[in-house]
Design a protein around this motif. Structure first.
Motif, PDB file in Angstrom:
ATOM      1  N   ARG B 204      41.456  -6.451 -87.105  1.00 19.02           N
ATOM      2  CA  ARG B 204      40.794  -5.134 -87.084  1.00 19.02           C
ATOM      3  C   ARG B 204      39.391  -5.237 -87.680  1.00 19.02           C
ATOM      4  N   SER B 205      39.240  -5.979 -88.776  1.00 22.97           N
ATOM      5  CA  SER B 205      37.908  -6.159 -89.374  1.00 22.97           C
ATOM      6  C   SER B 205      36.964  -6.845 -88.406  1.00 22.97           C
ATOM      7  N   LEU B 206      37.502  -7.791 -87.651  1.00 19.97           N
ATOM      8  CA  LEU B 206      36.666  -8.539 -86.709  1.00 19.97           C
ATOM      9  C   LEU B 206      36.468  -7.772 -85.402  1.00 19.97           C
ATOM     10  N   LYS B 207      37.155  -6.624 -85.276  1.00 18.47           N
ATOM     11  CA  LYS B 207      37.084  -5.795 -84.064  1.00 18.47           C
ATOM     12  C   LYS B 207      37.489  -6.574 -82.813  1.00 18.47           C
ATOM     13  N   VAL B 208      38.532  -7.386 -82.964  1.00 15.50           N
ATOM     14  CA  VAL B 208      39.069  -8.123 -81.824  1.00 15.50           C
ATOM     15  C   VAL B 208      40.317  -7.374 -81.334  1.00 15.50           C
ATOM     16  N   PRO B 209      40.361  -6.992 -80.034  1.00 17.88           N
ATOM     17  CA  PRO B 209      41.565  -6.345 -79.506  1.00 17.88           C
ATOM     18  C   PRO B 209      42.768  -7.288 -79.656  1.00 17.88           C
ATOM     19  N   LEU B 275      44.887  -5.699 -68.683  1.00 17.14           N
ATOM     20  CA  LEU B 275      44.906  -4.231 -68.575  1.00 17.14           C
ATOM     21  C   LEU B 275      44.460  -3.569 -69.872  1.00 17.14           C
ATOM     22  N   GLN B 276      45.002  -4.098 -70.973  1.00 14.57           N
ATOM     23  CA  GLN B 276      44.649  -3.530 -72.288  1.00 14.57           C
ATOM     24  C   GLN B 276      43.139  -3.658 -72.534  1.00 14.57           C
ATOM     25  N   LEU B 277      42.584  -4.803 -72.145  1.00 12.60           N
ATOM     26  CA  LEU B 277      41.137  -5.015 -72.333  1.00 12.60           C
ATOM     27  C   LEU B 277      40.327  -4.067 -71.447  1.00 12.60           C
ATOM     28  N   ALA B 278      40.827  -3.847 -70.216  1.00 10.82           N
ATOM     29  CA  ALA B 278      40.136  -2.922 -69.302  1.00 10.82           C
ATOM     30  C   ALA B 278      40.155  -1.508 -69.873  1.00 10.82           C
ATOM     31  N   ASP B 279      41.309  -1.116 -70.438  1.00 10.04           N
ATOM     32  CA  ASP B 279      41.423   0.214 -71.054  1.00 10.04           C
ATOM     33  C   ASP B 279      40.482   0.354 -72.240  1.00 10.04           C
ATOM     34  N   THR B 280      40.434  -0.705 -73.065  1.00  8.66           N
ATOM     35  CA  THR B 280      39.545  -0.676 -74.236  1.00  8.66           C
ATOM     36  C   THR B 280      38.101  -0.520 -73.796  1.00  8.66           C
ATOM     37  N   GLU B 282      37.053   0.789 -71.012  1.00 10.17           N
ATOM     38  CA  GLU B 282      36.876   2.124 -70.451  1.00 10.17           C
ATOM     39  C   GLU B 282      36.672   3.158 -71.571  1.00 10.17           C
ATOM     40  N   ALA B 283      37.498   3.007 -72.621  1.00 13.63           N
ATOM     41  CA  ALA B 283      37.416   3.934 -73.754  1.00 13.63           C
ATOM     42  C   ALA B 283      36.053   3.839 -74.437  1.00 13.63           C
ATOM     43  N   ARG B 284      35.452   2.659 -74.346  1.00 19.18           N
ATOM     44  CA  ARG B 284      34.170   2.439 -75.008  1.00 19.18           C
ATOM     45  C   ARG B 284      33.020   3.095 -74.248  1.00 19.18           C
ATOM     46  N   THR B 285      33.148   3.127 -72.904  1.00 19.86           N
ATOM     47  CA  THR B 285      32.030   3.634 -72.093  1.00 19.86           C
ATOM     48  C   THR B 285      32.175   5.109 -71.768  1.00 19.86           C
TER      49      THR B 285
END
Lengths: 154, 285
Positions: B204-209, B275-280, B282-285
């Motif tokens: 979480r600190s490194l902001k890695v999914p 899929l999880q990375l695509a969702d992340t 999407e949530a970012r943009t």
């Protein structure tokens, strides 16, 4: 051993690793991570307490602490445990290291003068040793001890 | 895409997951980042060849030029230099090779030399997966340098699986710091759970999914599952506490080779990660 010639009188500085300042403070058997170096000149009875700036370093503490006392002109070190890096500095400079101190700084100096301490011939601790709490100090562990390597990496 | 396989606790199954995932995918690279004790090749048996020596620049002090000004020893934050009354002593094992001492030396008394830290090895010829590992010299502590050098061999056009060392300290950060995704392997035991939470703090600190694999599922209790549910952490896979899997492991065989149904499970996990990375994203943009 380096014995200084000062005005024709042979002088010798004794350093005790301690938890506080002055002759009445308790000895700290951890060389690198003690709080103070109490330096005593038996000729003049002068006492100087030097704060150990290396005590909280993340690594290389023994080296830094040895550097401090080497530059303070110490000839005899009374302590409990010394690791390989600091020991190599003392060997280079011919600083006499005596271990087995107990009680106060004053008592340690008395133990030294009475010949009750042991001269250290090889390192009796490992890097990172002083980081441990309640490490069974002064139990006379020989070479190695229980040290754990601290993570010096970045 | 770079996927790191990490854990807080050791022995939870990072290498098992790394190997089986790598063997289930195509066009994949596998990196053994546990350079203190790389063990992936025990299961792969590849012939390895050295591709690079990992070195660290170290100072060599010319005592004749040195004026013992103390600048180098005051500067060195790793305390690798001791300025004594009559000379400066150097302790190579503490040096991180930053080169600051040589830059600061006003007498130009410091030259640089090199100290060996370890090697990077690669499976000879064409192998599947394409395999690289780092090997740290015995007694050496500069683990992160070897890991960083190893990671230069990542090919961005391929999927890279990084088998990370255990724990949450510098070698782990060096391994997972810049990956796209991190799989945390754990087991639902008190130690497994405790160290999983430490590992979660790191990613979480490194902001890695990230997501979690529960290995030896069935062992212990349900606390990991309850925790992941409460924290909204996806559970990617449960690998049962299965005698056949354990036996294959003990014989040095990645279990997908003998249990082909697991190929699909690992492939499914890979798709779920994408899929999880695509969702992340999407949530970012």
């Amino acid at each position: 051993m380096v014995i200084k010639e000062t005005g024709g009188v042979k002088r010798m500085n004794i350093c005790v690793t301690a938890s506080g300042e002055g002759l009445d403070s308790k000895v700290d058997p951890r060389f690198g991570r003690c709080s103070y170096f109490v330096i005593y000149d038996p000729e003049t009875r002068r006492v100087e307490s030097v704060s150990n700036a290396a005590a909280f370093a993340s690594g290389g503490t023994g080296i830094k602490a040895a550097e401090i006392i080497a530059n303070a002109g110490v000839d005899v070190l009374l302590t409990g445990t010394v690791g390989p890096n600091a020991f190599s500095i003392f060997s280079e400079l011919g600083i006499n290291v005596q271990v087995g101190v107990k009680g106060t700084v004053q008592e340690a100096i008395r133990q030294y003068e009475a010949g009750e301490l042991q001269s250290l011939q090889s390192p009796n601790s490992t890097p990172g040793f002083g980081m441990r709490k309640g490490n069974g100090m002064g139990k006379g562990m020989k070479g190695g001890g229980v040290g754990r390597g601290i993570d010096r990496d970045n | 895409m770079k996927i790191a396989i990490a854990s807080g606790k050791g022995g939870t199954g990072k290498t098992t997951v790394s190997l089986n995932l790598a063997l289930s995918l195509s066009d994949v690279q596998l990196f053994d980042c546990d350079v203190e004790e790389p063990n992936c090749n025990l299961f792969l048996g590849f012939d390895l060849e050295k591709v690079e020596d990992v070195v660290c620049p170290v100072p060599v002090i010319n005592q004749e030029k040195c004026s013992i000004c103390r600048q180098c020893s005051d500067f060195c934050r790793y305390n690798a230099l001791a300025a004594l009354p009559d000379r400066v002593l150097f302790f190579p094992s503490l040096c991180h090779g930053c080169g600051g001492c040589a830059v600061l030396c006003s007498e130009k008394a410091i030259q640089e030399s090199q100290r060996s830290l370890g090697v990077i090895e690669k499976a000879k010829g064409e192998s599947s997966p394409e395999f690289y590992r780092g090997l740290l010299n015995i007694g050496e502590t500069m683990t992160s340098s070897v890991i960083k050098t190893l990671k230069k061999y990542i090919d961005d056009r391929k999927t890279a699986i990084l088998d990370a060392p255990p724990g949450t300290a510098c070698p782990v950060i060096a391994s997972i710091g810049d990956v796209d995704y991190c799989v945390l392997v754990t087991e639902s035991t008190p130690f497994g759970f405790h160290d999983l939470r430490l590992a979660v703090d790191v990613v979480r600190s490194l902001k890695v999914p990230f997501g979690v694999i529960i290995n030896r599922w069935g062992l212990g209790d349900s606390r990991v599952e309850e925790y992941c549910k409460a924290e909204g952490i996806p559970i990617l896979l449960k690998i049962p506490n299965d005698l056949k899997i354990a036996e294959l492991y003990s014989r040095g065989i990645p279990f997908v080779r003998e249990m082909p149904e697991w190929n699909e499970k690992f492939l499914g996990m890979f798709e779920a990660i994408k899929l999880q990375l695509a969702d992340t994203e999407e949530a970012r943009t």
